[in-house]
Design a protein around this motif. Structure first.
Motif, PDB file in Angstrom:
ATOM      1  N   LYS A 204     -20.593 103.206 -36.986  1.00 20.60           N
ATOM      2  CA  LYS A 204     -20.040 102.437 -35.874  1.00 20.60           C
ATOM      3  C   LYS A 204     -20.740 101.083 -35.726  1.00 20.60           C
ATOM      4  CE  LYS A 204     -18.515 106.365 -33.061  1.00 20.60           C
ATOM      5  NZ  LYS A 204     -18.697 107.092 -31.788  1.00 20.60           N
ATOM      6  N   ASN A 205     -22.057 101.089 -35.876  1.00 21.32           N
ATOM      7  CA  ASN A 205     -22.828  99.840 -35.744  1.00 21.32           C
ATOM      8  C   ASN A 205     -22.452  98.845 -36.838  1.00 21.32           C
ATOM      9  OD1 ASN A 205     -24.180 100.793 -33.482  1.00 21.32           O
ATOM     10  ND2 ASN A 205     -25.836 101.698 -34.716  1.00 21.32           N
ATOM     11  N   SER A 206     -22.227  99.383 -38.061  1.00 23.98           N
ATOM     12  CA  SER A 206     -21.871  98.489 -39.168  1.00 23.98           C
ATOM     13  C   SER A 206     -20.496  97.867 -38.949  1.00 23.98           C
ATOM     14  CB  SER A 206     -21.892  99.266 -40.484  1.00 23.98           C
ATOM     15  OG  SER A 206     -20.950 100.300 -40.462  1.00 23.98           O
ATOM     16  N   LYS A 207     -19.567  98.625 -38.355  1.00 26.02           N
ATOM     17  CA  LYS A 207     -18.245  98.080 -38.074  1.00 26.02           C
ATOM     18  C   LYS A 207     -18.310  96.995 -36.994  1.00 26.02           C
ATOM     19  CE  LYS A 207     -15.523 102.119 -39.368  1.00 26.02           C
ATOM     20  NZ  LYS A 207     -14.603 103.200 -38.888  1.00 26.02           N
ATOM     21  N   LYS A 208     -19.205  97.193 -35.996  1.00 21.15           N
ATOM     22  CA  LYS A 208     -19.353  96.196 -34.950  1.00 21.15           C
ATOM     23  C   LYS A 208     -19.922  94.883 -35.500  1.00 21.15           C
ATOM     24  CE  LYS A 208     -19.945  99.346 -31.047  1.00 21.15           C
ATOM     25  NZ  LYS A 208     -20.861  99.802 -29.967  1.00 21.15           N
TER      26      LYS A 208
END
Length: 211
Positions: A204-208
């Motif tokens: 999720k953090n990488s997508k953000k």
């Protein structure tokens, strides 16, 4: 025992006893016919009928005598089981003598009453004594039989030598091992769940960051 139960038991005894007498008579008649080279059907039916008449008369008279004797037990504070052997012997003897005398009078006339009563009374008394003795022996054998031991595995009778690196473990030790293994598996499952949760958060953090 209530009157209805006593009547039911008496009916069952008369029916089963008469059926056994008919079967025994038919078997005996067929055997005798074969040995004598006589008509098998005629001998079988004739002997079966004669034995059936004797059996029905005998068991009806026997149960009548037995019920009359047992009806007196409550008056003296006795149970049927306490007087069963004596009641059965007396009832069988009197029934055999009565039946033998009646049937002898029918087939042989008045002169055959006394010999028939004595002969059949003695035979029935002897057969009742044999039956009672056999039944007592069977009950004593059942009561005196040793208790059946719990079935054991073949490994329970096998003893490992003291110098062997392999040893038999007890049930408690085996349960403890299972509990330890279960706790280890639970910890591994929790660790896998934690890693999966962390991987999802990282994804999720990488997508953000990309957005």
């Amino acid at each position: 025992m209530s009157l209805a139960d006593r009547i039911k038991q008496t009916s069952q005894t008369v029916i089963s006893g008469t059926s056994m007498a008919v079967l025994a008579g038919a078997t005996t008649g067929a055997t005798v016919a074969i040995l004598r080279n006589a008509p098998v059907k005629q001998y079988t039916i004739s002997t079966a009928l004669n034995c059936g008449v004797f059996g029905a008369t005998f068991f009806i008279v026997r149960e009548t005598f037995a019920n009359h004797q047992r009806s007196k037990n409550p008056r003296f504070g006795l149970k049927d089981s306490q007087t069963r052997d004596f009641d059965d012997l007396m009832s069988s003897t009197l029934a055999g003598a009565t039946t033998g005398g009646l049937l002898s009078a029918v087939y042989r006339g008045p002169r055959g009453v006394l010999p028939g009563a004595l002969m059949f009374g003695t035979i029935c008394a002897g057969m009742q004594v044999l039956y009672t003795t056999g039944n007592r022996w069977r009950q004593e054998a059942i009561l005196g039989a040793p208790e059946v031991e719990e079935q054991k595995s073949i490994w329970d009778s096998f003893t490992m030598p003291s110098w062997s690196p392999i040893r038999m473990i007890s049930d408690d030790e085996y349960e403890e091992m299972l509990d330890t293994r279960l706790k280890t598996l639970e910890m591994e499952v929790k660790e896998i769940e934690r890693e999966l949760k962390q991987a999802k958060n990282n994804d999720k953090n990488s997508k953000k960051d990309r957005s």
